[in-house]
Design an enzyme around this catalytic site. Structure first.
Site, mmCIF file in Angstrom:
data_model
loop_
_atom_site.group_PDB
_atom_site.id
_atom_site.type_symbol
_atom_site.label_atom_id
_atom_site.label_comp_id
_atom_site.label_asym_id
_atom_site.label_seq_id
_atom_site.Cartn_x
_atom_site.Cartn_y
_atom_site.Cartn_z
ATOM 1 N N SER A 171 0.822 -1.200 0.000
ATOM 2 C CA SER A 171 0.000 0.000 0.000
ATOM 3 C C SER A 171 0.866 1.263 0.000
ATOM 4 O O SER A 171 1.638 1.490 -0.925
ATOM 5 C CB SER A 171 -0.957 -0.030 1.193
ATOM 6 O OG SER A 171 -1.910 0.998 1.098
ATOM 7 N N ASP A 351 -3.505 6.489 -3.131
ATOM 8 C CA ASP A 351 -2.235 5.932 -2.671
ATOM 9 C C ASP A 351 -1.818 4.851 -3.680
ATOM 10 O O ASP A 351 -2.543 4.574 -4.643
ATOM 11 C CB ASP A 351 -2.350 5.416 -1.238
ATOM 12 C CG ASP A 351 -3.274 4.221 -1.088
ATOM 13 O OD1 ASP A 351 -4.078 3.982 -2.006
ATOM 14 O OD2 ASP A 351 -3.210 3.529 -0.062
ATOM 15 N N ASP A 353 -1.772 1.640 -4.070
ATOM 16 C CA ASP A 353 -2.636 0.513 -4.463
ATOM 17 C C ASP A 353 -4.082 0.948 -4.669
ATOM 18 O O ASP A 353 -4.969 0.106 -4.830
ATOM 19 C CB ASP A 353 -2.546 -0.632 -3.452
ATOM 20 C CG ASP A 353 -3.100 -0.267 -2.081
ATOM 21 O OD1 ASP A 353 -2.979 0.910 -1.692
ATOM 22 O OD2 ASP A 353 -3.643 -1.152 -1.392
ATOM 23 N N ASP A 355 -6.462 2.247 -2.850
ATOM 24 C CA ASP A 355 -7.579 1.993 -1.938
ATOM 25 C C ASP A 355 -7.850 3.171 -1.008
ATOM 26 O O ASP A 355 -8.770 3.119 -0.200
ATOM 27 C CB ASP A 355 -7.379 0.689 -1.142
ATOM 28 C CG ASP A 355 -6.260 0.767 -0.122
ATOM 29 O OD1 ASP A 355 -5.427 1.697 -0.191
ATOM 30 O OD2 ASP A 355 -6.196 -0.121 0.754
ATOM 31 N N ARG A 356 -7.057 4.238 -1.130
ATOM 32 C CA ARG A 356 -7.303 5.447 -0.339
ATOM 33 C C ARG A 356 -7.388 6.657 -1.258
ATOM 34 O O ARG A 356 -6.948 6.617 -2.399
ATOM 35 C CB ARG A 356 -6.183 5.660 0.691
ATOM 36 C CG ARG A 356 -6.064 4.531 1.694
ATOM 37 C CD ARG A 356 -5.059 4.859 2.763
ATOM 38 N NE ARG A 356 -4.843 3.724 3.644
ATOM 39 C CZ ARG A 356 -4.450 3.825 4.907
ATOM 40 N NH1 ARG A 356 -4.203 5.005 5.423
ATOM 41 N NH2 ARG A 356 -4.281 2.746 5.651
ATOM 42 N N THR A 425 -10.909 0.413 15.174
ATOM 43 C CA THR A 425 -10.105 0.976 14.099
ATOM 44 C C THR A 425 -9.669 -0.109 13.114
ATOM 45 O O THR A 425 -9.207 -1.175 13.507
ATOM 46 C CB THR A 425 -8.858 1.666 14.671
ATOM 47 O OG1 THR A 425 -9.276 2.653 15.621
ATOM 48 C CG2 THR A 425 -8.049 2.333 13.585
ATOM 49 N N GLU A 449 -12.821 5.486 7.443
ATOM 50 C CA GLU A 449 -11.937 5.716 8.576
ATOM 51 C C GLU A 449 -11.159 6.993 8.325
ATOM 52 O O GLU A 449 -10.922 7.373 7.168
ATOM 53 C CB GLU A 449 -10.992 4.536 8.795
ATOM 54 C CG GLU A 449 -10.043 4.261 7.651
ATOM 55 C CD GLU A 449 -9.149 3.061 7.916
ATOM 56 O OE1 GLU A 449 -9.251 2.470 8.992
ATOM 57 O OE2 GLU A 449 -8.341 2.729 7.028
ATOM 58 N N LYS A 463 -11.944 -0.559 1.643
ATOM 59 C CA LYS A 463 -11.532 0.741 1.123
ATOM 60 C C LYS A 463 -11.447 0.689 -0.401
ATOM 61 O O LYS A 463 -10.939 -0.268 -0.967
ATOM 62 C CB LYS A 463 -10.157 1.145 1.673
ATOM 63 C CG LYS A 463 -10.101 1.327 3.173
ATOM 64 C CD LYS A 463 -8.785 1.947 3.607
ATOM 65 C CE LYS A 463 -7.594 1.056 3.359
ATOM 66 N NZ LYS A 463 -7.527 -0.077 4.295
#
Length: 632
Positions: A171, A351, A353, A355-356, A425, A449, A463
């Site tokens: 990631s 990011d 990969d 996913d963000r 979390t 998150e 995500k």
């Protein structure tokens, strides 16, 4: 039994390591260690004599690409995949037998672009070995072809009814790291007790079942004899990959997320910048996201974005950033320079990969940039999805966020009338909670998150920075068409639901006993404190063992408790919420303090109250000087 030396451990390791470069490196270290203290020290750091191994933790494995049981390397991947396959065979096969479904287990594997040429290690080489292991175990294994985003693995695992999915990615970690992320059959990241069961099976399957080096070479020879040259030696599944990608984008189009903002004309009669559509700059942060984001915008019917050219292509060296994490200070500097030079108003950055998602906006009047926090992005996305999809849902709507995220989405849920759930979390908890809610008849439409992780819609329960980018672009188009900006839109939400100001941070704490001391002080022998200084406590939730929650009838928390990772949450009557926990990976004691203002109360007033309350809480409960806590 005679205790093993580091040399013994290293010798045993290199004898079964299928990677010639790492095996040779270790053998050379062994040879030189008798005459070099530095080489002996390196050997000892790589090969502990107490049997230590890389921990199978949050969703899988993550560490530097190095030889030995503590690093990410070919042998560790083989061992991990053997254990994972065995665990699936035990658990999933038993479940199928009970339902009388005698069919082959399916595994899905995806990988990113990370590599370390010095040792001949890469995400792709790890993926090839993982496939060989799954096939050896009798699985049907689909190795997605080429670099893929993490959300595609989560989606494919669920869509194909696979027993397990593996994404080889680190990631947003530093460039020398690699990772092995595991998804269960529901498309969610693994969580307890799955993680411990898999870890136990790994330890029971450390010896390679076959000579994987020979197996891979045989595959290479067979493939080259047919004239192939795709780098995966015939092990990847290109047609299945195309099918899954098409299915993923089709599912997004059918999800209701797309509102057609890209097809609605702007009012060109407006003067100045009002009504002028926003230009978007996109950064893949040297990761895999660019081609997938291009197709995502096409699926949403959006005009193409401009791409930050230096960060467009997948590059394992991440040359323009110290850390490939769009949250890091300075990570968006290059994007901002590019956007300013090309008159772009908004930056969307995934990011590596994908996913963000990070979001920033330039003020057209001043030229100054605003980088939105994960909580602000989450609030805007959640509100948008409720207004455009949730209100018309034929099922009751649910949204979820981690407990350390802002409470603003909860306030919106209470005002608008949809269900909001809080989880521990991490998306392994958030996603699995969404699965549970879905089974109960709810439609979970948004999860997030504060660490810029968002799940828009119910295409996947993990995500997904791609769908988040498309959804944010639509939100921006509508907002600008109405004569506002994202910053003004965020302020409008504050005006309607109240200002939410936060003070999140940490202290360095190298003694775990200090953490215990702080938590025990708050517990006060079971007679939890009723006030902190002049601030009255409304409720307390203690997720340390055995747990306590003053808001439940039996005083038992609804969230899981933990001896090793306790978390304390204190709600005050003045609208302040303070949360404390020790980091599980770093010597840090973290705090999250947020103040909720009532609608109409100005932000500077709420910030003043937050500062005053924070100072009192931190000093009274943490006593930084007395406890030797160190400010960063």
């Amino acid at each position: 039994m005679t205790p093993q030396s580091a040399i013994d451990v290293a010798t045993s390791w290199s004898s079964i390591d299928p990677n010639e470069k790492t095996a040779s490196f270790v053998n050379e270290l062994i040879r030189k260690s008798s005459s070099s203290e530095d080489d002996l020290k390196t050997l000892k750091s790589l090969f502990p004599t107490d049997g230590s191994r890389i921990g199978f933790g949050t969703a899988g494995l993550r560490a530097g690409m190095l030889p030995g049981p503590l690093g990410m390397n070919d042998l560790v991947i083989i061992q991990a995949t053997q254990g994972l396959a065995k665990y699936c065979m035990q658990v999933v096969s038993d479940s199928m037998a009970e339902r009388r479904e005698p069919k082959k287990l399916v595994a899905v594997i995806g990988y990113d672009h990370r590599s370390k040429a010095e040792f001949g290690l890469s995400s792709k080489s790890f993926a090839l070995l993982a496939k060989l292991v799954f096939v050896q175990a009798g699985f049907d294994c689909i190795l997605l072809d080429g670099f893929v985003p993490t959300p595609l693995v989560a989606y494919s695992t669920s869509k194909l009814g696979a027993a397990v999915g593996v994404m080889i990615t680190a990631s947003h970690n530093p460039k020398n790291d690699a990772g092995y992320k595991v998804y269960w059959s529901d498309g969610c990241q693994i969580r307890a007790p799955l993680d411990q069961g898999i870890a136990d099976c790994i330890n029971q399957n450390l010896e390679p079942w076959v000579d994987y080096k020979e197996l891979l070479q045989s595959q290479k020879d067979k493939f080259k004899s047919k004239g192939g040259d795709n780098g995966c030696f015939g092990l990847s599944n290109s047609e299945d990959t195309k099918s899954m990608a098409h299915s993923y984008y089709e599912a997004i189009q059918m999800s209701g997320l797309i509102t057609g903002q890209g097809q609605i004309p702007f009012n060109n009669k407006s003067d100045g910048n009002i009504g002028k559509p926003p230009k978007i700059a996109y950064s893949a942060m040297h990761g895999v996201g660019h081609p997938w984001a291009v197709r995502l915008f096409e699926s949403f019917g959006l005009d193409p974005f401009l791409t930050v050219p230096e960060q467009k292509d997948a590059d394992p060296d991440f040359p323009s950033v110290l850390f490939p994490n769009p949250e890091e200070k300075g990570a968006l500097d290059l994007s901002m320079n590019f956007a300013s030079s090309n008159d772009c108003d908004i930056i969307l950055a995934n990011d590596p990969d994908a996913d963000r998602l990070a979001v920033a906006e330039k003020c057209r009047e001043s030229g100054e940039w605003t980088t939105f926090t994960g909580d602000q992005i989450g609030t805007m996305l959640g509100h948008w999805i409720w207004e455009n999809l949730g209100k018309n849902s034929d099922k009751p709507v649910a949204m979820c966020a981690s407990t350390v995220s802002s409470k603003m989405l909860r306030a919106i849920a209470e005002a608008e009338g949809f269900l909001f759930n809080e989880t521990l979390t991490g998306f392994k908890y958030i996603g699995s909670r969404a699965v549970t809610l879905s089974k109960k008849g709810y439609r979970p439409l948004f999860l997030y998150e504060e660490a810029i992780g968002f799940c828009c819609g119910d295409v996947v329960f993990d995500k997904d920075g791609l769908t988040a980018a498309g959804t944010m672009a639509e939100l921006a188009l509508r907002t600008y068409r109405n004569g506002d900006t994202l910053s003004k839109h965020m302020q409008n939400l504050y005006d309607k639901y109240g200002e939410f100001c936060s003070n999140n941070g940490y202290y360095f704490c190298h003694d775990s006993k200090v953490t215990q001391k702080i938590m025990e002080k708050i517990r006060n022998g079971g007679d939890y404190m009723k006030s902190v200084g002049p601030y009255s406590v409304k409720s307390i939730r203690d997720l340390g063992f055995p747990g306590f929650d003053s808001t439940t009838e039996d005083n038992k928390p609804t969230l899981p408790v933990s001896k090793s990772s306790p978390m304390m949450t204190i709600h005050f009557t003045n609208g302040c919420v303070a949360q404390f926990r020790a980091s599980g990976t770093e010597p840090k004691f973290k705090y999250y303090i947020e103040m909720q203002g009532k609608p109409g109360v100005k932000r500077d007033v709420v910030e003043r109250d937050l500062k005053k309350c924070s100072n009192t809480i931190l000093e009274a409960l943490l006593q930084p000087k007395e406890n030797g806590l160190i400010e960063p």
